[in-house]
Design a protein around this motif. Structure first.
Motif, PDB file in Angstrom:
ATOM      1  N   LYS A  14       0.829  -1.210   0.000  1.00 13.80           N
ATOM      2  CA  LYS A  14       0.000   0.000   0.000  1.00 13.80           C
ATOM      3  C   LYS A  14       0.862   1.259   0.000  1.00 13.80           C
ATOM      4  N   SER A  15       1.940   1.248   0.793  1.00 14.74           N
ATOM      5  CA  SER A  15       2.792   2.446   0.846  1.00 14.74           C
ATOM      6  C   SER A  15       3.530   2.653  -0.472  1.00 14.74           C
ATOM      7  N   GLN A  16       3.873   1.583  -1.153  1.00 12.64           N
ATOM      8  CA  GLN A  16       4.635   1.717  -2.383  1.00 12.64           C
ATOM      9  C   GLN A  16       3.755   1.961  -3.608  1.00 12.64           C
ATOM     10  N   ILE A  21      -2.876  -0.939  -5.992  1.00 20.54           N
ATOM     11  CA  ILE A  21      -3.407  -2.157  -5.381  1.00 20.54           C
ATOM     12  C   ILE A  21      -4.907  -1.929  -5.230  1.00 20.54           C
ATOM     13  N   THR A  22      -5.706  -2.682  -5.984  1.00 25.31           N
ATOM     14  CA  THR A  22      -7.137  -2.392  -6.043  1.00 25.31           C
ATOM     15  C   THR A  22      -7.974  -3.184  -5.046  1.00 25.31           C
ATOM     16  N   HIS A  23      -7.527  -4.343  -4.646  1.00 23.46           N
ATOM     17  CA  HIS A  23      -8.317  -5.172  -3.733  1.00 23.46           C
ATOM     18  C   HIS A  23      -7.375  -6.089  -2.962  1.00 23.46           C
ATOM     19  N   ILE A  24      -7.640  -6.252  -1.664  1.00 22.16           N
ATOM     20  CA  ILE A  24      -6.834  -7.137  -0.810  1.00 22.16           C
ATOM     21  C   ILE A  24      -7.786  -8.028  -0.039  1.00 22.16           C
ATOM     22  N   SER A  25      -7.485  -9.319  -0.006  1.00 22.91           N
ATOM     23  CA  SER A  25      -8.269 -10.264   0.790  1.00 22.91           C
ATOM     24  C   SER A  25      -7.347 -11.372   1.285  1.00 22.91           C
ATOM     25  N   GLU A  26      -7.856 -12.163   2.227  1.00 19.96           N
ATOM     26  CA  GLU A  26      -7.077 -13.272   2.772  1.00 19.96           C
ATOM     27  C   GLU A  26      -7.939 -14.529   2.884  1.00 19.96           C
ATOM     28  N   PRO A  27      -8.396 -15.085   1.753  1.00 18.88           N
ATOM     29  CA  PRO A  27      -9.190 -16.306   1.849  1.00 18.88           C
ATOM     30  C   PRO A  27      -8.335 -17.474   2.360  1.00 18.88           C
ATOM     31  N   THR A  32      -4.179 -12.362  -0.876  1.00 17.79           N
ATOM     32  CA  THR A  32      -4.534 -12.205  -2.285  1.00 17.79           C
ATOM     33  C   THR A  32      -4.658 -10.715  -2.582  1.00 17.79           C
ATOM     34  N   VAL A  33      -3.935 -10.283  -3.600  1.00 18.93           N
ATOM     35  CA  VAL A  33      -3.871  -8.875  -3.958  1.00 18.93           C
ATOM     36  C   VAL A  33      -4.248  -8.737  -5.423  1.00 18.93           C
ATOM     37  N   GLU A  34      -5.054  -7.724  -5.737  1.00 13.99           N
ATOM     38  CA  GLU A  34      -5.373  -7.414  -7.129  1.00 13.99           C
ATOM     39  C   GLU A  34      -4.687  -6.117  -7.516  1.00 13.99           C
ATOM     40  N   THR A  35      -4.208  -6.074  -8.750  1.00 11.07           N
ATOM     41  CA  THR A  35      -3.558  -4.872  -9.261  1.00 11.07           C
ATOM     42  C   THR A  35      -3.921  -4.696 -10.727  1.00 11.07           C
ATOM     43  N   HIS A  36      -3.462  -3.593 -11.321  1.00 12.09           N
ATOM     44  CA  HIS A  36      -3.703  -3.317 -12.738  1.00 12.09           C
ATOM     45  C   HIS A  36      -2.604  -3.972 -13.566  1.00 12.09           C
ATOM     46  N   LYS A  37      -2.909  -4.246 -14.815  1.00  5.64           N
ATOM     47  CA  LYS A  37      -1.907  -4.884 -15.667  1.00  5.64           C
ATOM     48  C   LYS A  37      -0.711  -3.968 -15.914  1.00  5.64           C
ATOM     49  N   VAL A  92      -4.617 -10.157 -11.744  1.00  4.96           N
ATOM     50  CA  VAL A  92      -4.811  -9.037 -12.662  1.00  4.96           C
ATOM     51  C   VAL A  92      -5.962  -9.415 -13.583  1.00  4.96           C
ATOM     52  N   PHE A  93      -6.994  -8.572 -13.643  1.00  8.44           N
ATOM     53  CA  PHE A  93      -8.132  -8.833 -14.512  1.00  8.44           C
ATOM     54  C   PHE A  93      -7.931  -8.124 -15.843  1.00  8.44           C
ATOM     55  N   LEU A  94      -8.205  -8.857 -16.935  1.00  7.68           N
ATOM     56  CA  LEU A  94      -7.985  -8.346 -18.287  1.00  7.68           C
ATOM     57  C   LEU A  94      -9.294  -8.281 -19.061  1.00  7.68           C
ATOM     58  N   GLU A  95      -9.345  -7.343 -20.007  1.00  9.76           N
ATOM     59  CA  GLU A  95     -10.528  -7.155 -20.828  1.00  9.76           C
ATOM     60  C   GLU A  95     -10.732  -8.342 -21.772  1.00  9.76           C
ATOM     61  N   LYS A  96     -11.964  -8.470 -22.244  1.00  5.83           N
ATOM     62  CA  LYS A  96     -12.310  -9.580 -23.130  1.00  5.83           C
ATOM     63  C   LYS A  96     -11.609  -9.468 -24.473  1.00  5.83           C
ATOM     64  N   GLU A  97     -11.632  -8.278 -25.041  1.00  5.78           N
ATOM     65  CA  GLU A  97     -10.982  -8.065 -26.328  1.00  5.78           C
ATOM     66  C   GLU A  97      -9.496  -7.805 -26.090  1.00  5.78           C
TER      67      GLU A  97
END
Length: 167
Positions: A14-16, A21-27, A32-37, A92-97
């Protein structure tokens, strides 16, 4: 050396990277961390080269297809800190096209085969990959078999009809 915890990793990321960092969870305790491509190589380099984290072992790169989402393809990186015995999953989530993302081969040579497999089954294009081609399926296969674009069963099969089962 202090014990590395999920909270410590979260604070550092988060500091860096802040909004990178768009989403953080700990299942089940797995961070688990989400970020942009656009940030993936920076995030991977950071967790690998930071002396306090040392996530030096790339366990796996794979993908998941969520056809109901706006960005249906998730590229998933599993990285392990052998020094601290801590694991992290980065998505990282990517677009369909045109689902493209930067290649992690600049950080780990072993990412080569993992990215080829992900390309082969999901059609994710890893920009900058030294040899992106099919690895398990036939070259002339015109589809990516792990995409959820086709029904699981042939609707014309007669052995699956309810009247065969007394319904």
């Amino acid at each position: 050396m202090d014990k590395l915890t999920n909270e410590t990793v979260i604070e550092k990321l988060k500091s860096q990277f802040g909004d990178g960092i768009t989403h953080i969870s700990e299942p089940k305790g797995l961070l688990t961390v989400e970020t942009h491509k656009d940030h993936i190589i920076e995030v991977l380099r950071s967790i690998k080269e930071d002396d306090s984290m040392q996530f030096i072992y790339l366990t796996d790169i794979t993908a998941v297809h969520h056809p109901e989402r706006e960005k249906p393809y998730a590229v998933v990186y599993h990285v392990h800190s052998l020094v601290h015995n801590v694991r992290i999953r980065i998505k990282v989530f990517l677009e369909k096209e045109n689902p493209t993302i930067a290649s992690a081969t600049v950080l780990w040579n072993g990412a080569n085969w993992m990215e080829r497999e992900t390309y082969d089954f999901f059609g994710i294009i890893f920009e900058g990959h030294p040899d992106l081609r099919r690895i398990l399926n036939m070259d002339e296969l015109g589809v990516f078999p792990m995409r959820k674009e086709y029904p699981l069963e042939d609707p014309n099969r007669v052995d699956k009809k309810d009247f065969y089962f007394g319904r």
